[in-house]
Design a protein around this motif. Structure first.
Motif, PDB file in Angstrom:
ATOM      1  N   ALA A 157       3.300   5.641   3.830  1.00  0.00           N
ATOM      2  CA  ALA A 157       2.312   6.714   3.908  1.00  0.00           C
ATOM      3  C   ALA A 157       3.016   8.036   4.190  1.00  0.00           C
ATOM      4  CB  ALA A 157       1.274   6.427   4.986  1.00  0.00           C
ATOM      5  N   LEU A 158       2.766   9.022   3.354  1.00  0.00           N
ATOM      6  CA  LEU A 158       3.405  10.330   3.514  1.00  0.00           C
ATOM      7  C   LEU A 158       2.954  11.019   4.796  1.00  0.00           C
ATOM      8  CD1 LEU A 158       5.163  12.598   2.391  1.00  0.00           C
ATOM      9  CD2 LEU A 158       3.211  13.349   1.008  1.00  0.00           C
ATOM     10  N   GLU A 159       1.679  10.834   5.183  1.00  0.00           N
ATOM     11  CA  GLU A 159       1.124  11.572   6.325  1.00  0.00           C
ATOM     12  C   GLU A 159       0.946  10.721   7.567  1.00  0.00           C
ATOM     13  OE1 GLU A 159      -2.255  13.939   5.361  1.00  0.00           O
ATOM     14  OE2 GLU A 159      -1.343  14.780   3.575  1.00  0.00           O
ATOM     15  N   GLY A 160       1.663   9.596   7.645  1.00  0.00           N
ATOM     16  CA  GLY A 160       1.654   8.800   8.860  1.00  0.00           C
ATOM     17  C   GLY A 160       0.775   7.567   8.787  1.00  0.00           C
ATOM     18  N   VAL A 161       0.919   6.702   9.795  1.00  0.00           N
ATOM     19  CA  VAL A 161       0.201   5.424   9.849  1.00  0.00           C
ATOM     20  C   VAL A 161      -0.453   5.285  11.219  1.00  0.00           C
ATOM     21  CG1 VAL A 161       0.411   2.911   9.726  1.00  0.00           C
ATOM     22  CG2 VAL A 161       1.783   4.354   8.195  1.00  0.00           C
ATOM     23  N   ASP A 162      -1.701   4.828  11.226  1.00  0.00           N
ATOM     24  CA  ASP A 162      -2.469   4.631  12.462  1.00  0.00           C
ATOM     25  C   ASP A 162      -3.101   3.246  12.389  1.00  0.00           C
ATOM     26  OD1 ASP A 162      -4.142   4.683  14.636  1.00  0.00           O
ATOM     27  OD2 ASP A 162      -5.421   6.307  13.923  1.00  0.00           O
ATOM     28  N   SER A 221       5.023  18.369  -1.137  1.00  0.00           N
ATOM     29  CA  SER A 221       5.324  17.068  -0.545  1.00  0.00           C
ATOM     30  C   SER A 221       5.893  17.234   0.866  1.00  0.00           C
ATOM     31  CB  SER A 221       6.321  16.312  -1.431  1.00  0.00           C
ATOM     32  OG  SER A 221       6.632  15.059  -0.874  1.00  0.00           O
ATOM     33  N   GLU A 222       6.800  18.187   1.031  1.00  0.00           N
ATOM     34  CA  GLU A 222       7.414  18.425   2.340  1.00  0.00           C
ATOM     35  C   GLU A 222       6.365  18.885   3.351  1.00  0.00           C
ATOM     36  OE1 GLU A 222      10.304  18.327   5.159  1.00  0.00           O
ATOM     37  OE2 GLU A 222      10.470  17.637   3.080  1.00  0.00           O
ATOM     38  N   ALA A 223       5.406  19.712   2.898  1.00  0.00           N
ATOM     39  CA  ALA A 223       4.372  20.227   3.797  1.00  0.00           C
ATOM     40  C   ALA A 223       3.459  19.108   4.302  1.00  0.00           C
ATOM     41  CB  ALA A 223       3.547  21.297   3.091  1.00  0.00           C
ATOM     42  N   ARG A 224       3.288  18.056   3.527  1.00  0.00           N
ATOM     43  CA  ARG A 224       2.396  16.965   3.915  1.00  0.00           C
ATOM     44  C   ARG A 224       3.093  15.887   4.749  1.00  0.00           C
ATOM     45  NH1 ARG A 224      -1.400  15.312  -1.188  1.00  0.00           N
ATOM     46  NH2 ARG A 224      -2.232  13.964   0.437  1.00  0.00           N
ATOM     47  N   LYS A 225       4.405  15.933   4.784  1.00  0.00           N
ATOM     48  CA  LYS A 225       5.179  14.867   5.433  1.00  0.00           C
ATOM     49  C   LYS A 225       4.879  14.809   6.932  1.00  0.00           C
ATOM     50  CE  LYS A 225       9.448  14.360   4.248  1.00  0.00           C
ATOM     51  NZ  LYS A 225      10.911  14.548   4.135  1.00  0.00           N
ATOM     52  N   VAL A 235       0.856  -1.189   0.000  1.00  0.00           N
ATOM     53  CA  VAL A 235       0.000   0.000   0.000  1.00  0.00           C
ATOM     54  C   VAL A 235       0.888   1.233   0.000  1.00  0.00           C
ATOM     55  CG1 VAL A 235      -1.764   1.302   1.249  1.00  0.00           C
ATOM     56  CG2 VAL A 235      -1.847  -1.205   1.223  1.00  0.00           C
ATOM     57  N   ARG A 236       0.641   2.109  -0.948  1.00  0.00           N
ATOM     58  CA  ARG A 236       1.368   3.374  -1.059  1.00  0.00           C
ATOM     59  C   ARG A 236       0.342   4.509  -1.035  1.00  0.00           C
ATOM     60  NH1 ARG A 236       4.613   0.349   0.179  1.00  0.00           N
ATOM     61  NH2 ARG A 236       6.477  -0.367  -0.910  1.00  0.00           N
ATOM     62  N   ALA A 237       0.542   5.487  -0.136  1.00  0.00           N
ATOM     63  CA  ALA A 237      -0.430   6.574   0.013  1.00  0.00           C
ATOM     64  C   ALA A 237       0.288   7.906   0.175  1.00  0.00           C
ATOM     65  CB  ALA A 237      -1.343   6.323   1.214  1.00  0.00           C
ATOM     66  N   ARG A 238      -0.225   8.920  -0.500  1.00  0.00           N
ATOM     67  CA  ARG A 238       0.287  10.275  -0.301  1.00  0.00           C
ATOM     68  C   ARG A 238      -0.450  10.957   0.859  1.00  0.00           C
ATOM     69  NH1 ARG A 238       0.557  14.380  -3.553  1.00  0.00           N
ATOM     70  NH2 ARG A 238       2.661  14.862  -2.783  1.00  0.00           N
ATOM     71  N   GLY A 239      -1.404  10.279   1.425  1.00  0.00           N
ATOM     72  CA  GLY A 239      -2.070  10.732   2.640  1.00  0.00           C
ATOM     73  C   GLY A 239      -1.648   9.823   3.782  1.00  0.00           C
ATOM     74  N   GLU A 255       6.600  -4.289   7.054  1.00  0.00           N
ATOM     75  CA  GLU A 255       7.381  -3.055   6.937  1.00  0.00           C
ATOM     76  C   GLU A 255       6.443  -1.861   6.827  1.00  0.00           C
ATOM     77  OE1 GLU A 255      10.221  -1.302   3.563  1.00  0.00           O
ATOM     78  OE2 GLU A 255      11.238  -2.760   4.860  1.00  0.00           O
ATOM     79  N   VAL A 256       6.646  -0.884   7.714  1.00  0.00           N
ATOM     80  CA  VAL A 256       5.788   0.303   7.745  1.00  0.00           C
ATOM     81  C   VAL A 256       6.682   1.543   7.658  1.00  0.00           C
ATOM     82  CG1 VAL A 256       4.075   1.600   9.058  1.00  0.00           C
ATOM     83  CG2 VAL A 256       4.073  -0.904   9.137  1.00  0.00           C
ATOM     84  N   THR A 257       6.416   2.380   6.667  1.00  0.00           N
ATOM     85  CA  THR A 257       7.202   3.596   6.445  1.00  0.00           C
ATOM     86  C   THR A 257       6.288   4.804   6.533  1.00  0.00           C
ATOM     87  OG1 THR A 257       8.683   2.409   4.941  1.00  0.00           O
ATOM     88  CG2 THR A 257       8.723   4.818   4.840  1.00  0.00           C
ATOM     89  N   ALA A 258       6.698   5.797   7.326  1.00  0.00           N
ATOM     90  CA  ALA A 258       5.921   7.032   7.458  1.00  0.00           C
ATOM     91  C   ALA A 258       6.771   8.222   7.043  1.00  0.00           C
ATOM     92  CB  ALA A 258       5.445   7.220   8.897  1.00  0.00           C
ATOM     93  N   GLY A 259       6.123   9.199   6.411  1.00  0.00           N
ATOM     94  CA  GLY A 259       6.805  10.432   6.031  1.00  0.00           C
ATOM     95  C   GLY A 259       7.573  10.347   4.737  1.00  0.00           C
ATOM     96  N   GLU A 260       7.253   9.369   3.891  1.00  0.00           N
ATOM     97  CA  GLU A 260       7.934   9.242   2.598  1.00  0.00           C
ATOM     98  C   GLU A 260       6.899   9.294   1.473  1.00  0.00           C
ATOM     99  OE1 GLU A 260      10.917   6.092   0.366  1.00  0.00           O
ATOM    100  OE2 GLU A 260      11.108   6.432   2.513  1.00  0.00           O
ATOM    101  N   ASP A 261       7.223  10.053   0.436  1.00  0.00           N
ATOM    102  CA  ASP A 261       6.313  10.263  -0.700  1.00  0.00           C
ATOM    103  C   ASP A 261       6.685   9.316  -1.824  1.00  0.00           C
ATOM    104  OD1 ASP A 261       4.692  11.165  -2.707  1.00  0.00           O
ATOM    105  OD2 ASP A 261       5.201  13.279  -2.475  1.00  0.00           O
ATOM    106  N   TYR A 262       5.902   8.264  -2.000  1.00  0.00           N
ATOM    107  CA  TYR A 262       6.221   7.267  -3.019  1.00  0.00           C
ATOM    108  C   TYR A 262       6.173   7.849  -4.425  1.00  0.00           C
ATOM    109  CZ  TYR A 262       1.429   6.782  -4.796  1.00  0.00           C
ATOM    110  OH  TYR A 262       0.223   7.013  -5.409  1.00  0.00           O
TER     111      TYR A 262
END
Length: 480
Positions: A320-325, A418-422, A300-304, A338-345
């Motif tokens: 997920a660019l805007e975090g994982v919950d 992208s940086e503003a949404r991270k 799963v890749r998300a810009r949100g 594997e869970v990645t937060a703050g990265e813009d795919y």
């Protein structure tokens, strides 16, 4: 005279000192007033200010009254402002006033059970022909101020809000209002406002219907069967499940059942994904991915944000660019997750598109310059027909150079947005199992031991750190 000249005079033999603040917005007085008559002190201060070129010195009588108030508290004055500049009045930014609660991202809550229905958004997306969609409120400019030396302080330029019109939206220029031209479903993606004509499929999407590609929104009353292809410009809403199919939309994908995947099938939704579950699927979303029960062995890749607050994420790879919950990360079977937060795919791909366009534009500029090089200084002597060709090349060259500036600005905007949404934050509400890898800002935390939540993972200088927390999910998510 200027602030430097004033500061140079501070050590004069008189028994008071004037100093200018770093921002030049105030002149401060230090003085032991025991040996001063306040009217005389006020006169001396005003004279000193005029000597240094202050254009709007205070009136001595008024200054003496100001000093009297301070002296009544302490005759030894320190840092008392005797002159202050006028700050600029900030502007009021423009805004969009929506005609309805169309884009509310909250979910409907069942009043009887207090459970959240992750398939029902509070926003009302259906609109009627002639309905007001939005009104642009123009910005109000600010007012300039000045410092103590008369220097002008300009307010920042106010931000304008713009809407690009998509299908079935019209603008009334007289009042800057946007209206719907049809009965349909409103959509706002990448700043483009559109109303989509809704195509309804009574049953399943499969062999009977064939593949579907629709320029508006699509509602499927049944399932999207294995091997099918469903594409839409607007939102796609599926009442059943998506079974190993290819689904692509420029809007939002809402699946009342779940999503299952297979090799070669994938889900692409620019406006976000909402589903009951995601199982062995490949999902790409330009906004949030909200799941009710679980995401299992999926990519799963998300810009949100990716949110499964009442469920679990087991196996696979989440970015997920805007975090994982999530309620639970990993499983007792120790599935590698594997869970990645703050990265813009999508950032690399978007930047690469702009880079290629810049490369092509620069090559075209180079070719035109090479063609024009032998003609430099000879254009006036060319025959009329050749002059016309040269003029066209020069006009084309100007347009290409302007395109370079636009593309460079576009690249900067892409990176800024992208940086503003991270957001480098991972929330685990219930339990974090071993064999989960948490990745943020090039740091990785390999979880070796299970931990009970609620927990949050954030990135610090020393790397990814876990801590107990009462944080309520991604409630503080950045506003776009």
């Amino acid at each position: 005279h200027n602030a430097g000249a004033m500061n140079a005079k501070e050590e004069e033999a008189e028994s008071f000192r004037l100093r200018v603040t770093k921002d030049k917005m105030a002149v401060l007085l230090d003085c032991d007033t025991i040996n001063w008559e306040l009217p005389a002190l006020a006169e001396a201060i005003v004279e000193r200010l005029r000597t240094f070129g202050v254009k709007q010195a205070p009136v001595p009588f008024g200054l003496a009254r100001l000093l009297q108030k301070h002296v009544a508290q302490d005759p030894c004055l320190e840092g008392v402002p005797v002159l202050e500049g006028v700050a600029a009045i900030p502007p009021v930014d423009g805004r969009i006033e929506w005609g309805g609660d169309f884009f509310n991202k909250n979910f409907v809550v069942d009043e009887d059970t207090d459970r959240v229905d992750f398939r029902s958004h509070a926003g009302q997306r259906s609109v009627k022909k002639g309905q007001l969609l939005a009104r642009i409120i123009e910005p109000i400019p600010g007012e300039a101020g000045h410092d103590v030396l008369g220097g002008r302080i300009r307010p920042r330029r106010p931000m304008r809000r713009r809407i690009r019109m998509g299908n079935h939206v019209c603008l009334d220029e007289s009042n800057r209002c946007y209206y719907s031209e049809i009965n349909g479903r409103i959509r706002l993606v990448n700043g483009i406002l559109a109303v989509d004509d809704v195509f309804e499929v009574e049953g399943n999407v499969g062999l009977e219907t064939g593949n579907i590609s629709h320029p508006g929104a699509v509602v499927v009353q049944g399932d999207v069967l294995e091997g099918s292809r469903l594409e839409a410009v607007g939102d796609i809403e599926v009442m059943g499940v998506v079974e190993s199919a290819h689904v692509q939309t420029s809007g939002k994908l809402i699946v009342h059942g779940g999503i299952t995947g297979a090799i070669g099938s994938h889900i692409v939704a620019s406006g976000g994904v909402v589903a009951r579950f995601i199982f062995e699927a490949n999902v790409q979303s330009g906004e949030d991915v909200s799941v009710e029960r679980e995401i299992v062995q999926s990519t799963v890749r998300a810009r949100g944000a990716v949110s499964v607050p009442r469920g679990r994420i087991v196996g696979g790879s989440i970015m997920a660019l805007e975090g994982v919950d999530a309620g639970q990360l990993g499983s007792s079977a120790m599935a590698v997750t594997e869970v990645t937060a703050g990265e813009d795919y999508a950032l690399g791909g978007r930047m690469e598109i702009v880079r290629r366009r810049l490369e092509v534009t620069r090559k075209n500029i180079e070719r035109i310059n090479e063609a024009l090089a032998p003609l430099r200084g000879k254009i006036a002597s060319l025959p009329g027909e050749k002059k016309g060709v040269v003029r066209k090349l020069l006009n084309q060259l100007q347009l290409l150079n302007e395109s370079i500036a636009v593309l460079e600005e576009e690249a900067e905007d892409i990176e800024t947005e992208s940086e503003a949404r991270k957001r480098t934050l991972i929330v685990v509400r219930s339990y974090l199992y071993p064999e989960v890898r948490l990745r943020m800002a090039d740091h990785v935390l390999q979880v070796r031991d299970g931990s009970r939540g609620p927990l949050k993972a954030v990135v610090l200088e020393e790397g990814v750190q876990l801590s107990s927390s009462n944080v309520q999910g991604l409630a503080g998510k950045k506003k776009k």
